[in-house]
Design an enzyme around this catalytic site. Sequence first.
Site, mmCIF file in Angstrom:
data_model
loop_
_atom_site.group_PDB
_atom_site.id
_atom_site.type_symbol
_atom_site.label_atom_id
_atom_site.label_comp_id
_atom_site.label_asym_id
_atom_site.label_seq_id
_atom_site.Cartn_x
_atom_site.Cartn_y
_atom_site.Cartn_z
ATOM 1 C CG ASP A 9 -1.808 1.196 1.316
ATOM 2 O OD1 ASP A 9 -2.332 1.742 0.296
ATOM 3 O OD2 ASP A 9 -2.251 1.674 2.291
ATOM 4 C CB SER A 10 0.251 4.750 -0.382
ATOM 5 O OG SER A 10 -0.899 5.080 0.340
ATOM 6 C CB CYS A 72 -3.608 0.499 -1.947
ATOM 7 S SG CYS A 72 -3.654 1.923 -2.677
ATOM 8 C CG ASN A 73 -9.832 0.557 -2.400
ATOM 9 O OD1 ASN A 73 -10.843 -0.132 -2.472
ATOM 10 N ND2 ASN A 73 -9.478 0.399 -0.926
ATOM 11 C CD GLU A 150 0.841 6.508 6.029
ATOM 12 O OE1 GLU A 150 -0.239 5.920 5.792
ATOM 13 O OE2 GLU A 150 1.923 5.939 6.090
ATOM 14 C CB CYS A 181 -9.309 4.547 1.010
ATOM 15 S SG CYS A 181 -7.885 4.983 1.613
ATOM 16 C CB THR A 182 -6.776 -0.100 2.858
ATOM 17 O OG1 THR A 182 -5.465 0.717 2.299
ATOM 18 C CG2 THR A 182 -7.172 -1.058 1.651
ATOM 19 C CG HIS A 183 -4.707 5.089 4.738
ATOM 20 N ND1 HIS A 183 -4.274 4.560 3.677
ATOM 21 C CD2 HIS A 183 -3.557 5.498 5.406
ATOM 22 C CE1 HIS A 183 -2.797 4.596 3.578
ATOM 23 N NE2 HIS A 183 -2.543 5.113 4.525
HETATM 24 N N1 DGL Z 1 -4.821 3.170 1.025
HETATM 25 C C1 DGL Z 1 -4.873 3.655 0.028
HETATM 26 C C2 DGL Z 1 -6.158 3.200 -0.959
HETATM 27 O O1 DGL Z 1 -6.893 2.182 -0.423
HETATM 28 C C3 DGL Z 1 -4.739 4.911 -0.539
HETATM 29 C C4 DGL Z 1 -4.128 6.063 0.376
HETATM 30 C C5 DGL Z 1 -3.361 7.243 -0.310
HETATM 31 O O2 DGL Z 1 -2.174 6.953 -0.635
HETATM 32 O O3 DGL Z 1 -3.835 8.186 -0.638
HETATM 33 O O4 DGL Z 1 -6.768 3.699 -1.786
#
Ligand code: DGL
Length: 272
Positions: A9-10, A72-73, A150, A181-183
């Site tokens: 993921d990011s 990560c979506n 984050e 979004c996984t976050h």
């Molecule tokens: N966690 C990521 C997702 O599922 C994106 C977060 C990001 O880097 O903006 O989309």
Amino acid sequence: MTTTVGVFDSGVGGLTVVAALHALLPALPIRYLADTAYFPYGERSAAEVEARALVLAARLVDEGCALLVVACNTATSAAIETLRERFAVPVVGMEPPLKPALAQSGRGRVAVLVTPSTARGERLERLRRAYAGTAEVVTVALPGLADLVEEGAVSGPAIDALLRRELAALPAGVDAVALGCTHYGFVRGAIERVLGPGVRVVDAAEAVARRVQQQLAEHGLALPEGAAVAVECAATGDAEAFASTVGRLQAAGAVLPPLYVLRPEAAGEGRA
Ligand code: DGL
């Protein structure tokens, strides 16, 4: 031979998927790669995110991972087809759980919460066309929310203010929300509080964990049994900063599997 699954993921968001995967298969060795040097993906173009996904996937495959999870979506939206073309290992992606959200909506009125980049992508529109039928599906981009996660926050005034501002325009009657979004899994409690008790919040992490289990079996990859193993994490940016974000999330009550963060000088030497 043990099978290692590579997850990326990011940043910390994909750990919500790792938590579900570890809960399902505690003995499965998982290597987690956070692309913190390029966070946030949600503010980048699809081409940039695709390029990063290829770099991360190549690194995890080089390190011996037998299956990849794009936790990560945004990266799935930008790169899943290319990843599947370029790599021989199975690649499991993430999509907003629109179908289960629609199933849980009594009124057929659903919102999908995503990053700006996912909101622009064609994949979300395809998902909507595939499943929405006559239901009303509203896409809500939440710029800045992944950034707060984050920093290690799962709740608090900044998160509440952002959610109140961005969710104020939701049409009346929305009764199910898909986390795209996984976050956002880390701030699920805050989202539920802001939306109120009449709205179901649906996350995809557990479904993705089950999909990984299925793919491992379908590809004849060993499903390890026995004692739980800790997740090995690495970051492309500052490892200390990543470790301290993880520590803040844990201190704030986020459910995370046992994990350790590799420091660059210790990489390859096991436990840091
Ligand atoms: N966690 C990521 C997702 O599922 C994106 C977060 C990001 O880097 O903006 O989309």
